[in-house]
Design a protein around this motif. Structure first.
Motif, PDB file in Angstrom:
ATOM      1  N   VAL A 115       0.864  -1.183   0.000  1.00 58.17           N
ATOM      2  CA  VAL A 115       0.000   0.000   0.000  1.00 58.17           C
ATOM      3  C   VAL A 115       0.899   1.230   0.000  1.00 58.17           C
ATOM      4  CG1 VAL A 115      -1.735   1.302   1.290  1.00 58.17           C
ATOM      5  CG2 VAL A 115      -1.861  -1.193   1.200  1.00 58.17           C
ATOM      6  N   SER A 135       2.260   4.542   0.944  1.00 56.68           N
ATOM      7  CA  SER A 135       2.147   5.299   2.190  1.00 56.68           C
ATOM      8  C   SER A 135       2.745   6.691   2.102  1.00 56.68           C
ATOM      9  CB  SER A 135       2.834   4.539   3.331  1.00 56.68           C
ATOM     10  OG  SER A 135       2.252   3.267   3.491  1.00 56.68           O
ATOM     11  N   GLU A 162       3.298  10.604   0.761  1.00 53.85           N
ATOM     12  CA  GLU A 162       2.494  11.718   0.239  1.00 53.85           C
ATOM     13  C   GLU A 162       3.166  12.250  -1.002  1.00 53.85           C
ATOM     14  OE1 GLU A 162      -0.345  13.020   1.025  1.00 53.85           O
ATOM     15  OE2 GLU A 162      -0.755  12.182   2.987  1.00 53.85           O
ATOM     16  N   GLY A 177       1.549  10.135  -2.847  1.00 54.37           N
ATOM     17  CA  GLY A 177       1.461   8.908  -3.632  1.00 54.37           C
ATOM     18  C   GLY A 177       2.589   8.913  -4.659  1.00 54.37           C
ATOM     19  N   LYS A 184      -1.697  -2.620 -11.077  1.00 54.80           N
ATOM     20  CA  LYS A 184      -2.841  -2.078 -10.331  1.00 54.80           C
ATOM     21  C   LYS A 184      -4.095  -2.406 -11.122  1.00 54.80           C
ATOM     22  CE  LYS A 184      -5.193   2.135  -9.120  1.00 54.80           C
ATOM     23  NZ  LYS A 184      -5.599   3.284  -9.878  1.00 54.80           N
ATOM     24  N   SER A 233      -2.275   7.235  -5.924  1.00 51.30           N
ATOM     25  CA  SER A 233      -2.320   8.125  -4.772  1.00 51.30           C
ATOM     26  C   SER A 233      -2.048   7.351  -3.486  1.00 51.30           C
ATOM     27  CB  SER A 233      -3.682   8.809  -4.701  1.00 51.30           C
ATOM     28  OG  SER A 233      -4.700   7.835  -4.632  1.00 51.30           O
ATOM     29  N   LYS A 234      -1.837   8.100  -2.414  1.00 51.54           N
ATOM     30  CA  LYS A 234      -1.599   7.487  -1.106  1.00 51.54           C
ATOM     31  C   LYS A 234      -2.784   6.598  -0.751  1.00 51.54           C
ATOM     32  CE  LYS A 234      -0.553   8.470   3.683  1.00 51.54           C
ATOM     33  NZ  LYS A 234      -0.298   9.474   4.705  1.00 51.54           N
ATOM     34  N   GLY A 235      -2.498   5.404  -0.216  1.00 54.86           N
ATOM     35  CA  GLY A 235      -3.530   4.465   0.179  1.00 54.86           C
ATOM     36  C   GLY A 235      -3.884   3.446  -0.891  1.00 54.86           C
ATOM     37  N   THR A 236      -3.334   3.619  -2.098  1.00 57.64           N
ATOM     38  CA  THR A 236      -3.592   2.691  -3.203  1.00 57.64           C
ATOM     39  C   THR A 236      -2.769   1.425  -3.023  1.00 57.64           C
ATOM     40  OG1 THR A 236      -3.964   4.551  -4.691  1.00 57.64           O
ATOM     41  CG2 THR A 236      -3.507   2.420  -5.713  1.00 57.64           C
ATOM     42  N   GLN A 237      -3.383   0.273  -3.261  1.00 59.25           N
ATOM     43  CA  GLN A 237      -2.661  -1.001  -3.199  1.00 59.25           C
ATOM     44  C   GLN A 237      -2.156  -1.356  -4.589  1.00 59.25           C
ATOM     45  OE1 GLN A 237      -4.481  -4.150  -0.993  1.00 59.25           O
ATOM     46  NE2 GLN A 237      -3.257  -5.724  -1.997  1.00 59.25           N
ATOM     47  N   GLU A 263       6.574   2.532   0.899  1.00 60.96           N
ATOM     48  CA  GLU A 263       6.024   2.542   2.257  1.00 60.96           C
ATOM     49  C   GLU A 263       6.534   3.706   3.101  1.00 60.96           C
ATOM     50  OE1 GLU A 263       6.996  -1.420   3.625  1.00 60.96           O
ATOM     51  OE2 GLU A 263       5.036  -2.184   2.962  1.00 60.96           O
TER      52      GLU A 263
END
Length: 85
Positions: free
Chosen positions: A7, A9, A11, A13, A37, A56-60, A82
């Motif tokens: 994921v 983490s 900023e 992303g 993705k 973006s941040k939080g994307t797996q 990360e």
């Protein structure tokens, strides 16, 4: 071949400057490196490919590495995404 799901983490992303830094790191390895993705796979050594995923941040994502320095490459790229490096 090694692969790992991670994921994002950092900023903001993998966009703009962080994306350029990721591509620079990826290009320092001889292994083939891909990011996947939503079943779309791009060459992680291509800034245009990476930007096309809008990560973006939080994307797996899944990082896939294949080559002679795959372990070191995977470790370093996962740590970067990360926010550990």
């Amino acid at each position: 071949m090694l692969e790992k799901e991670v994921v994002i983490s950092i900023e903001p992303g993998l966009q703009a400057r962080p994306a350029a830094q990721f591509v620079q790191k990826a290009n320092s390895f001889s292994s083939e490196i891909f990011i996947e993705k939503d079943s779309k796979r791009i060459n992680a050594k291509s800034i245009m490919g990476l930007m096309s995923l809008a990560l973006s941040k939080g994307t797996q994502i899944k990082i896939i590495v294949d080559g002679s320095d795959e372990q070191e490459a995977l470790k370093e790229l996962v740590e970067y995404v990360e926010g550990k490096k």
